[in-house]
Design a protein around this motif. Structure first.
Motif, PDB file in Angstrom:
ATOM      1  N   ASP A  40      33.094 150.720 -34.499  1.00 49.22           N
ATOM      2  CA  ASP A  40      33.813 149.515 -34.111  1.00 49.22           C
ATOM      3  C   ASP A  40      36.097 149.598 -33.315  1.00 49.22           C
ATOM      4  OD1 ASP A  40      31.951 147.602 -35.434  1.00 49.22           O
ATOM      5  OD2 ASP A  40      33.226 147.527 -37.219  1.00 49.22           O
ATOM      6  N   GLY A  41      34.910 150.718 -32.309  1.00 52.54           N
ATOM      7  CA  GLY A  41      36.419 150.668 -31.328  1.00 52.54           C
ATOM      8  C   GLY A  41      37.768 151.865 -32.234  1.00 52.54           C
ATOM      9  N   VAL A  42      37.431 152.341 -33.704  1.00 51.84           N
ATOM     10  CA  VAL A  42      39.026 152.698 -33.940  1.00 51.84           C
ATOM     11  C   VAL A  42      37.925 154.189 -34.552  1.00 51.84           C
ATOM     12  CG1 VAL A  42      40.347 152.712 -35.965  1.00 51.84           C
ATOM     13  CG2 VAL A  42      39.529 150.628 -34.610  1.00 51.84           C
ATOM     14  N   ILE A  43      38.877 155.081 -34.782  1.00 49.81           N
ATOM     15  CA  ILE A  43      38.225 156.417 -34.809  1.00 49.81           C
ATOM     16  C   ILE A  43      38.106 156.580 -36.819  1.00 49.81           C
ATOM     17  CG2 ILE A  43      39.643 158.283 -35.417  1.00 49.81           C
ATOM     18  CD1 ILE A  43      41.273 158.462 -33.078  1.00 49.81           C
ATOM     19  N   ALA A  44      37.236 156.054 -37.263  1.00 54.72           N
ATOM     20  CA  ALA A  44      36.765 156.600 -38.911  1.00 54.72           C
ATOM     21  C   ALA A  44      36.798 157.239 -39.410  1.00 54.72           C
ATOM     22  CB  ALA A  44      35.225 155.804 -38.860  1.00 54.72           C
ATOM     23  N   ASP A  45      36.676 158.919 -39.083  1.00 50.28           N
ATOM     24  CA  ASP A  45      36.600 160.138 -39.239  1.00 50.28           C
ATOM     25  C   ASP A  45      36.458 161.053 -38.128  1.00 50.28           C
ATOM     26  OD1 ASP A  45      36.332 161.830 -42.187  1.00 50.28           O
ATOM     27  OD2 ASP A  45      33.590 162.331 -40.640  1.00 50.28           O
ATOM     28  N   ILE A  46      37.677 161.744 -39.369  1.00 53.07           N
ATOM     29  CA  ILE A  46      37.238 163.558 -37.765  1.00 53.07           C
ATOM     30  C   ILE A  46      37.523 164.835 -39.023  1.00 53.07           C
ATOM     31  CG2 ILE A  46      39.363 165.405 -37.494  1.00 53.07           C
ATOM     32  CD1 ILE A  46      41.230 162.768 -35.918  1.00 53.07           C
ATOM     33  N   GLY A  79      41.981 155.263 -37.814  1.00 57.17           N
ATOM     34  CA  GLY A  79      42.292 154.105 -37.540  1.00 57.17           C
ATOM     35  C   GLY A  79      43.411 153.885 -36.512  1.00 57.17           C
ATOM     36  N   LEU A  80      43.259 155.158 -35.932  1.00 57.48           N
ATOM     37  CA  LEU A  80      43.502 154.263 -34.361  1.00 57.48           C
ATOM     38  C   LEU A  80      42.964 154.214 -33.565  1.00 57.48           C
ATOM     39  CD1 LEU A  80      46.244 156.835 -33.531  1.00 57.48           C
ATOM     40  CD2 LEU A  80      47.154 155.165 -34.822  1.00 57.48           C
ATOM     41  N   ARG A  81      43.428 153.348 -32.368  1.00 54.60           N
ATOM     42  CA  ARG A  81      42.223 153.073 -31.260  1.00 54.60           C
ATOM     43  C   ARG A  81      41.183 154.548 -30.661  1.00 54.60           C
ATOM     44  NH1 ARG A  81      43.508 148.986 -26.940  1.00 54.60           N
ATOM     45  NH2 ARG A  81      42.517 150.355 -25.751  1.00 54.60           N
ATOM     46  N   ALA A  82      40.440 154.636 -30.802  1.00 53.29           N
ATOM     47  CA  ALA A  82      39.042 155.577 -30.173  1.00 53.29           C
ATOM     48  C   ALA A  82      39.182 155.815 -28.688  1.00 53.29           C
ATOM     49  CB  ALA A  82      37.589 155.238 -30.192  1.00 53.29           C
ATOM     50  N   ASP A  83      40.199 156.043 -27.530  1.00 47.15           N
ATOM     51  CA  ASP A  83      40.486 156.526 -26.577  1.00 47.15           C
ATOM     52  C   ASP A  83      40.508 157.492 -27.239  1.00 47.15           C
ATOM     53  OD1 ASP A  83      41.100 152.923 -26.544  1.00 47.15           O
ATOM     54  OD2 ASP A  83      43.171 153.410 -26.076  1.00 47.15           O
ATOM     55  N   LEU A  84      39.305 158.154 -26.086  1.00 47.31           N
ATOM     56  CA  LEU A  84      38.985 159.579 -25.922  1.00 47.31           C
ATOM     57  C   LEU A  84      39.239 159.823 -24.770  1.00 47.31           C
ATOM     58  CD1 LEU A  84      36.840 159.082 -29.131  1.00 47.31           C
ATOM     59  CD2 LEU A  84      38.778 160.410 -29.113  1.00 47.31           C
ATOM     60  N   VAL A  85      38.687 161.063 -24.453  1.00 47.24           N
ATOM     61  CA  VAL A  85      38.788 161.455 -23.433  1.00 47.24           C
ATOM     62  C   VAL A  85      38.082 163.832 -23.248  1.00 47.24           C
ATOM     63  CG1 VAL A  85      39.591 162.744 -20.807  1.00 47.24           C
ATOM     64  CG2 VAL A  85      40.779 160.887 -21.820  1.00 47.24           C
ATOM     65  N   TRP A 125      36.513 157.170 -22.812  1.00 50.03           N
ATOM     66  CA  TRP A 125      36.348 156.255 -23.785  1.00 50.03           C
ATOM     67  C   TRP A 125      37.576 155.173 -23.846  1.00 50.03           C
ATOM     68  CZ3 TRP A 125      34.090 160.775 -23.861  1.00 50.03           C
ATOM     69  CH2 TRP A 125      32.936 161.067 -23.774  1.00 50.03           C
ATOM     70  N   CYS A 126      37.126 154.051 -23.929  1.00 52.11           N
ATOM     71  CA  CYS A 126      38.290 153.159 -24.146  1.00 52.11           C
ATOM     72  C   CYS A 126      37.539 152.041 -25.405  1.00 52.11           C
ATOM     73  CB  CYS A 126      38.866 151.960 -23.172  1.00 52.11           C
ATOM     74  SG  CYS A 126      40.441 152.189 -22.000  1.00 52.11           S
ATOM     75  N   LYS A 127      38.016 152.505 -26.397  1.00 52.23           N
ATOM     76  CA  LYS A 127      38.031 151.569 -28.324  1.00 52.23           C
ATOM     77  C   LYS A 127      36.288 151.864 -28.129  1.00 52.23           C
ATOM     78  CE  LYS A 127      40.234 148.503 -30.387  1.00 52.23           C
ATOM     79  NZ  LYS A 127      40.123 146.988 -30.751  1.00 52.23           N
ATOM     80  N   GLY A 128      35.931 152.969 -28.343  1.00 54.91           N
ATOM     81  CA  GLY A 128      34.771 152.921 -28.422  1.00 54.91           C
ATOM     82  C   GLY A 128      33.804 153.406 -27.470  1.00 54.91           C
ATOM     83  N   ASP A 129      34.648 152.471 -26.217  1.00 56.38           N
ATOM     84  CA  ASP A 129      33.008 151.714 -25.244  1.00 56.38           C
ATOM     85  C   ASP A 129      33.407 153.208 -23.385  1.00 56.38           C
ATOM     86  OD1 ASP A 129      31.976 150.924 -23.304  1.00 56.38           O
ATOM     87  OD2 ASP A 129      33.417 148.916 -23.381  1.00 56.38           O
ATOM     88  N   ARG A 130      31.857 153.612 -23.435  1.00 56.11           N
ATOM     89  CA  ARG A 130      32.971 154.754 -22.700  1.00 56.11           C
ATOM     90  C   ARG A 130      32.748 153.704 -21.219  1.00 56.11           C
ATOM     91  NH1 ARG A 130      29.335 159.812 -21.812  1.00 56.11           N
ATOM     92  NH2 ARG A 130      30.472 161.157 -19.555  1.00 56.11           N
ATOM     93  N   VAL A 131      33.974 154.798 -20.310  1.00 58.35           N
ATOM     94  CA  VAL A 131      34.343 153.394 -19.122  1.00 58.35           C
ATOM     95  C   VAL A 131      34.761 154.579 -17.821  1.00 58.35           C
ATOM     96  CG1 VAL A 131      35.968 152.342 -20.250  1.00 58.35           C
ATOM     97  CG2 VAL A 131      36.731 154.035 -19.546  1.00 58.35           C
ATOM     98  N   ALA A 132      33.840 155.515 -18.764  1.00 52.69           N
ATOM     99  CA  ALA A 132      33.684 157.024 -16.941  1.00 52.69           C
ATOM    100  C   ALA A 132      33.397 157.549 -17.654  1.00 52.69           C
ATOM    101  CB  ALA A 132      35.319 157.746 -15.884  1.00 52.69           C
TER     102      ALA A 132
END
Length: 397
Positions: free
Chosen positions: A44-50, A369-375, A390-397
C-alpha cells in the motif's frame, strides 16, 4: 518550524494509496547507516519490510545486485523555467511544460521536487520582468489535483529582495498552497553572487541584449531598489514564510556577516554559499549547507565560487541540488560517495537531509513505515544508470 508537510499527501505520486505489493530483491539496499544486501517489500505504498539475503521471492523483481536508494528530494531546481522558456523570449504552453518537467525529473530518480518560482518583479528598465508565480502555481496545483504528475510537487518561492513588488506577490500565497520553501534572494550588484560587476554584466547584458549605457542604468536601478526596499522586503519575506509554514533558505551567502543575518532570519539551510568562510559559518550556526550537483560533477563552480568538492573534503556539505541539470543529482551523489568512501552518507545528501531540511517526515530513507519512494541503480563506472523509479510503490520510470 511547524511544517504541514507530513505523511498525509494527496495524488497518485503524493497521496493516493497503491493497493499492490512490490518487492525489490537481491539488491544493495542503501540504508541510513549501511549498505545491506537484501530486499525491500512495499505494501500500500509504504515500506513494510526490509530483510537481508539474496533470495528472490516469487513475484519479486530481481535487482541483480543493483543499488536501491530512497527517492531523491530536490529542493532547488531551475528546470521548470527551462521547460517554460526553452529559448529566450519563447513562452512554451505551461501545462505541457509542467508535464515534461515532471517526467524528466522522474526519469532521473527525483521523486519529490520543490518547484522554484520567482516572486518579486521589476516593471522598470530594459531588464525588467513581470509577475508570473501565482498564475503558474495555480496551473501546477490544478495539474496535481487532476493526477497528471508522476512525482510529488511542492512550491519553492524565490523571494527577490531587490525588486519592486515582492511583498504584494507573496501576499497572494497562503498556507494551503504547498509552499515548502522560501529562499531569500538578493541579486544586488556588488555583493554575494555578483560581487564582481563584470560577472553580472556577462550574465545579464548577454541575456537581455543590453549595451553599456543600458547596463549601467540597470545597475543603478537595482542599487536604488535595494536602498528603498531591501530591508522591508527581507523582513516581510521572513514574515510571509512563517505564515505559510515554510522552511527559510538563504542564497549565495558570502561572508560570516551574511550567515549571522541568516541565523537571525531563522534560515534552515543555505543554498550555494560562495566561500569556505560562509560554509564554515553555516556549520557553526547550525545552518545546513546545500551545493549544486553541477559544481561537483564539473569539479568547480562555473561562477568562480568555492568548489563543492572542497566543502566535501572539509566535511561542510549536507545537501545537493541538481540546480539546472536534473540528471546531475544522482551522478554527483555517487561521485560524493567516492570522495567520502561512504555511500549512505552521500545518498543522504540527496534524500534524508533535504527531506529533513524541508520538514518532510514521511520520506527520504529506506525505513519501515516510510513512503516507498525508491530508485534502482546500476553503477556502470563512472555513471549510475537508473533502472527503475517508484513513488509510493507505483512505478513511474
Amino acid at each position: 518550524m511547524n511544517s504541514p508537510f507530513v505523511a498525509n499527501d494527496v495524488t497518485r505520486a503524493d497521496d493516493s494509496l497503491v493497493s499492490s505489493t512490490l518487492c525489490l530483491a537481491n539488491a544493495q539496499l542503501v540504508l541510513p547507516d549501511q549498505v545491506l544486501h537484501g530486499r525491500v517489500t512495499v505494501v500500500d505504498g509504504v515500506i513494510a519490510d526490509i530483510a537481508e539475503g539474496d533470495a528472490v521471492p516469487c513475484g519479486a523483481e530481481d535487482c541483480r545486485g543493483n543499488f536501491v536508494i530512497p527517492g531523491m528530494v530536490e529542493l532547488h531546481t531551475d528546470n521548470l523555467e527551462r521547460h517554460m522558456e526553452p529559448r529566450p523570449e519563447v513562452d512554451w504552453p505551461h501545462l505541457p511544460a509542467l508535464v515534461a518537467h515532471d517526467a524528466e525529473l522522474a526519469s532521473t530518480g527525483i521523486t519529490t521536487v520543490f518547484d522554484a518560482l520567482r516572486v518579486g518583479s521589476i516593471h522598470s528598465g530594459k531588464a525588467g520582468y513581470l509577475p508570473y508565480a501565482r498564475n503558474l502555481a495555480n496551473e501546477l496545483l490544478a495539474a496535481r489535483e487532476q493526477d497528471l504528475f508522476k512525482i510529488s510537487h511542492f512550491l519553492h518561492l524565490r523571494a527577490e529582495i531587490c525588486s519592486e513588488t515582492l511583498l504584494e506577490e507573496m501576499a497572494d500565497f497562503g498556507p494551503d498552497d504547498r509552499v515548502g520553501i522560501v529562499s531569500l534572494m538578493d541579486h544586488t550588484p556588488g555583493q554575494r553572487q555578483f560581487r564582481e560587476i563584470k560577472a553580472l554584466k556577462a550574465y545579464v547584458a548577454k541575456k537581455r541584449g543590453m549595451n553599456d549605457e543600458e547596463f549601467d542604468a540597470h545597475v543603478q536601478n537595482l542599487l536604488g531598489l535595494q536602498a528603498r526596499n531591501g530591508a522591508r522586503h527581507e523582513a516581510g519575506a521572513v514574515t510571509e514564510a512563517n505564515r505559510y509554514g515554510a522552511a527559510i533558505a538563504s542564497h549565495d551567502d558570502t561572508t560570516e556577516d551574511h550567515v549571522k543575518k541568516s541565523k537571525t532570519n531563522g534560515v534552515k539551510f543555505a543554498e550555494f554559499p560562495t566561500t569556505l568562510e560562509a560554509a564554515q559559518a553555516c556549520r557553526d550556526n547550525g545552518i545546513g549547507v546545500m551545493m549544486g550537483a553541477p559544481n561537483i560533477v564539473r569539479g568547480g563552480s562555473h561562477s568562480g565560487n568555492v568548489s563543492a568538492r572542497e566543502l566535501a573534503h572539509a566535511n561542510l556539505l549536507d545537501m545537493i541540488s541538481s540546480d539546472y541539470i536534473p540528471a546531475a543529482l544522482v551522478l554527483s551523489a555517487f561521485q560524493l560517495a567516492d570522495i567520502w568512501n561512504d555511500i549512505p552518507k552521500a545518498i543522504a545528501c540527496v534524500s534524508a537531509n533535504p527531506a529533513a531540511a524541508a520538514g518532510l517526515t514521511d520520506r527520504g530513507a529506506l525505513k519501515v513505515g516510510l513512503r516507498a519512494d525508491l530508485v534502482r541503480i546500476q553503477r556502470h563506472n563512472p555513471v549510475p544508470l537508473i533502472r527503475g523509479v517508484w513513488c509510493k510503490g507505483d512505478r513511474v520510470a
